[in-house]
Write an enzyme that holds these catalytic residues in place. Structure first.
Site, PDB file in Angstrom:
ATOM      1  N   LYS A   1     -12.365  -2.020   6.532  1.00  0.00           N
ATOM      2  CA  LYS A   1     -11.569  -2.849   7.437  1.00  0.00           C
ATOM      3  C   LYS A   1     -12.082  -2.760   8.877  1.00  0.00           C
ATOM      4  O   LYS A   1     -12.277  -3.773   9.522  1.00  0.00           O
ATOM      5  CB  LYS A   1     -10.092  -2.455   7.414  1.00  0.00           C
ATOM      6  CG  LYS A   1      -9.192  -3.056   6.334  1.00  0.00           C
ATOM      7  CD  LYS A   1      -9.631  -2.887   4.932  1.00  0.00           C
ATOM      8  CE  LYS A   1      -8.705  -3.423   3.876  1.00  0.00           C
ATOM      9  NZ  LYS A   1      -7.892  -2.418   3.198  1.00  0.00           N
TER      10      LYS A   1
ATOM     11  N   TRP B   1       0.838  -1.209   0.000  1.00  0.00           N
ATOM     12  CA  TRP B   1       0.000   0.000   0.000  1.00  0.00           C
ATOM     13  C   TRP B   1       0.867   1.251   0.000  1.00  0.00           C
ATOM     14  O   TRP B   1       0.543   2.232  -0.680  1.00  0.00           O
ATOM     15  CB  TRP B   1      -0.979  -0.010   1.166  1.00  0.00           C
ATOM     16  CG  TRP B   1      -1.945  -1.148   1.081  1.00  0.00           C
ATOM     17  CD1 TRP B   1      -2.082  -2.176   1.959  1.00  0.00           C
ATOM     18  CD2 TRP B   1      -2.923  -1.396   0.049  1.00  0.00           C
ATOM     19  NE1 TRP B   1      -3.065  -3.042   1.543  1.00  0.00           N
ATOM     20  CE2 TRP B   1      -3.597  -2.591   0.386  1.00  0.00           C
ATOM     21  CE3 TRP B   1      -3.278  -0.717  -1.122  1.00  0.00           C
ATOM     22  CZ2 TRP B   1      -4.614  -3.118  -0.423  1.00  0.00           C
ATOM     23  CZ3 TRP B   1      -4.288  -1.251  -1.923  1.00  0.00           C
ATOM     24  CH2 TRP B   1      -4.937  -2.436  -1.568  1.00  0.00           C
TER      25      TRP B   1
ATOM     26  N   ASP C   1      -2.039   6.653   6.302  1.00  0.00           N
ATOM     27  CA  ASP C   1      -3.015   5.678   5.795  1.00  0.00           C
ATOM     28  C   ASP C   1      -3.304   4.728   6.958  1.00  0.00           C
ATOM     29  O   ASP C   1      -2.475   3.899   7.308  1.00  0.00           O
ATOM     30  CB  ASP C   1      -2.433   4.930   4.588  1.00  0.00           C
ATOM     31  CG  ASP C   1      -3.365   3.829   4.072  1.00  0.00           C
ATOM     32  OD1 ASP C   1      -4.453   3.625   4.665  1.00  0.00           O
ATOM     33  OD2 ASP C   1      -3.000   3.163   3.077  1.00  0.00           O
TER      34      ASP C   1
HETATM   35  C1  LIG Z   1      -7.256  -1.994   1.987  1.00  0.00           C
HETATM   36  C2  LIG Z   1      -6.203  -0.958   2.071  1.00  0.00           C
HETATM   37  C3  LIG Z   1      -6.072   0.063   1.113  1.00  0.00           C
HETATM   38  C4  LIG Z   1      -6.939   0.133  -0.131  1.00  0.00           C
HETATM   39  O1  LIG Z   1      -8.202   0.508   0.177  1.00  0.00           O
HETATM   40  P1  LIG Z   1      -9.303   0.720  -0.977  1.00  0.00           P
HETATM   41  O2  LIG Z   1     -10.440   1.266  -0.181  1.00  0.00           O
HETATM   42  O3  LIG Z   1      -9.551  -0.603  -1.595  1.00  0.00           O
HETATM   43  O4  LIG Z   1      -8.764   1.706  -1.947  1.00  0.00           O
HETATM   44  C5  LIG Z   1      -5.097   1.018   1.292  1.00  0.00           C
HETATM   45  N1  LIG Z   1      -4.280   0.977   2.363  1.00  0.00           N
HETATM   46  C6  LIG Z   1      -4.367   0.019   3.295  1.00  0.00           C
HETATM   47  C7  LIG Z   1      -3.442   0.038   4.460  1.00  0.00           C
HETATM   48  C8  LIG Z   1      -5.327  -0.973   3.183  1.00  0.00           C
HETATM   49  O5  LIG Z   1      -5.419  -1.953   4.112  1.00  0.00           O
END
Ligand SMILES: *Cc1c(COP(=O)(O)O)cnc(C)c1O
Length: 356
Positions: A190, A99, A166
């Site tokens: 998540k 990511w 993030d």
């Molecule tokens: C799942 C995830 C993403 C991507 O998320 P989307 O909503 O599918 O764009 C980005 N960063 C992390 C840390 C993630 O776990």
């Protein structure tokens, strides 16, 4: 048979989130209509959006001067929206996995990206420490929890420039000092709600400092000015997210979550350290994620991997197959995961160990 949901995302939600959302799909706030079929500008839905934003501020102790947004496009859109709005000529990125790499790729469209450190040399199985961060970078971007590689920053970096985080897979799992961040973002799917909305916490003063023109929909200011209602928000996912936020508050808030998460992850890592068949993929205990526990068979038992997957699946364990870039297994144990499900997984691991 009881299913234990270890999917990494979309992933387990509190029972109450599903119940309240199911009710509102049929009759939302006594309107006699579905939450899916009322205007986002109705007073009933505006109340949902307002409460969700207020609860995020309350639970995370967001200081004054920050805005809370729910917009679409996922965390992946934030990979480019954050630099679009905040990167002057240079930004610093800590590369801790897939990511982070995707965030770096997008930031390069907007200027110079300094990768301050990377754990790519060991397939991202640790969190780099003691790196130099350039003082003239607009911000340092971090991925606080690496969903795929099972690592997590145990503390936030001490730097003199703002952070962007993030937090897709560990938001609301532990307290965070929001004041250190210009932007925090997290896809809902998540630890908050269904896929379809993204939570963003942004510092108002950090915006509007660049020469660069920003298209309307990609400008944080647009969404701040319109209270996340510039265009139609993902009404159902925001409604469901609100139910999770209420659940978080009723269950003691973030401090209580952190305490439970330490206990939940602790018993699983203890079993991985004890059981001769399995081992954590993250050697440094301090770097081990409390949200995504990645593990493999020990070398002597490597050929049992498929057997264990079949064995565990037959006992109701769902979603434990590891991501292809790590292999083995991954148990995602987000806030909504009851400790009973982790104990059930441990019991299956012990049963498998005794089997041969
Ligand atoms: C799942 C995830 C993403 C991507 O998320 P989307 O909503 O599918 O764009 C980005 N960063 C992390 C840390 C993630 O776990």
């Amino acid at each position: 048979m009881k299913k234990h949901n270890f999917y990494a995302g979309p992933s387990i939600l509190p029972e109450i989130t599903k119940e309240k959302t199911a009710e509102a799909i049929m009759n939302f706030a006594d309107t006699g209509l579905s939450v899916m079929e009322v205007s986002h500008r109705s007073k009933e839905f505006v109340a949902v959006m307002d409460e969700a934003q207020a609860l995020v501020k309350e639970l995370l102790k967001v200081p004054d001067g920050y805005s809370v947004l729910f917009i679409q496009g996922g965390a992946s859109l934030q990979f480019l929206m954050a630099p679009f709005n905040l990167m002057n000529k240079k930004a610093a990125y800590l590369n801790t996995g897939a990511w982070s790499k995707k965030a770096i790729k997008e930031a390069k469209f907007f200027g110079e990206v300094v990768e301050v450190a990377s754990s790519a040399d060991a397939n991202y199985n640790y969190i780099p420490k003691n790196y130099h961060v350039p003082a003239d970078a607009s911000y340092l971007h971090i991925t606080t929890n690496n969903t795929i590689y099972g690592t997590q920053l145990s503390t936030m970096p001490e730097v003199d420039i703002p952070l962007i985080g993030d937090m897709s897979s560990d938001i609301f799992s532990r307290p965070v000092d929001v004041a250190k961040f210009d932007v925090i973002y997290a896809g809902a799917q998540k630890n908050l709600g269904p896929a379809g909305t993204t939570l963003i916490i942004v510092k108002n003063d950090a915006l509007n400092k660049l020469e660069r023109p920003i298209p309307t929909l990609l400008n944080y200011q647009t969404h701040i000015d319109k209270g996340s209602m510039f265009n139609t928000p993902a009404t159902l996912p925001v409604f469901a997210s609100l139910q999770t936020l209420r659940w978080l508050k009723e269950n003691g808030g973030i401090d209580a979550m952190e305490k439970t998460n330490i206990e939940k992850a602790g018993i699983l890592y203890d079993e991985l350290d004890r059981n001769k068949l399995f081992t954590s993929t993250v050697p440094n205990q301090d770097d081990r994620s409390k949200m995504n526990v990645t593990f493999v068979m020990t070398p002597d038992y490597a050929e049992l991997e498929k057997d264990f997957l079949d064995f565990a699946t037959a006992k109701g364990m769902v979603g434990i197959k590891g991501h292809r870039s790590v292999g083995g297994f991954r148990a995602s144990i987000y806030n909504a995961m009851p400790i009973a499900s982790i104990k059930a997984l441990i019991a299956v691991m012990q049963e498998f160990e005794k089997r041969d």
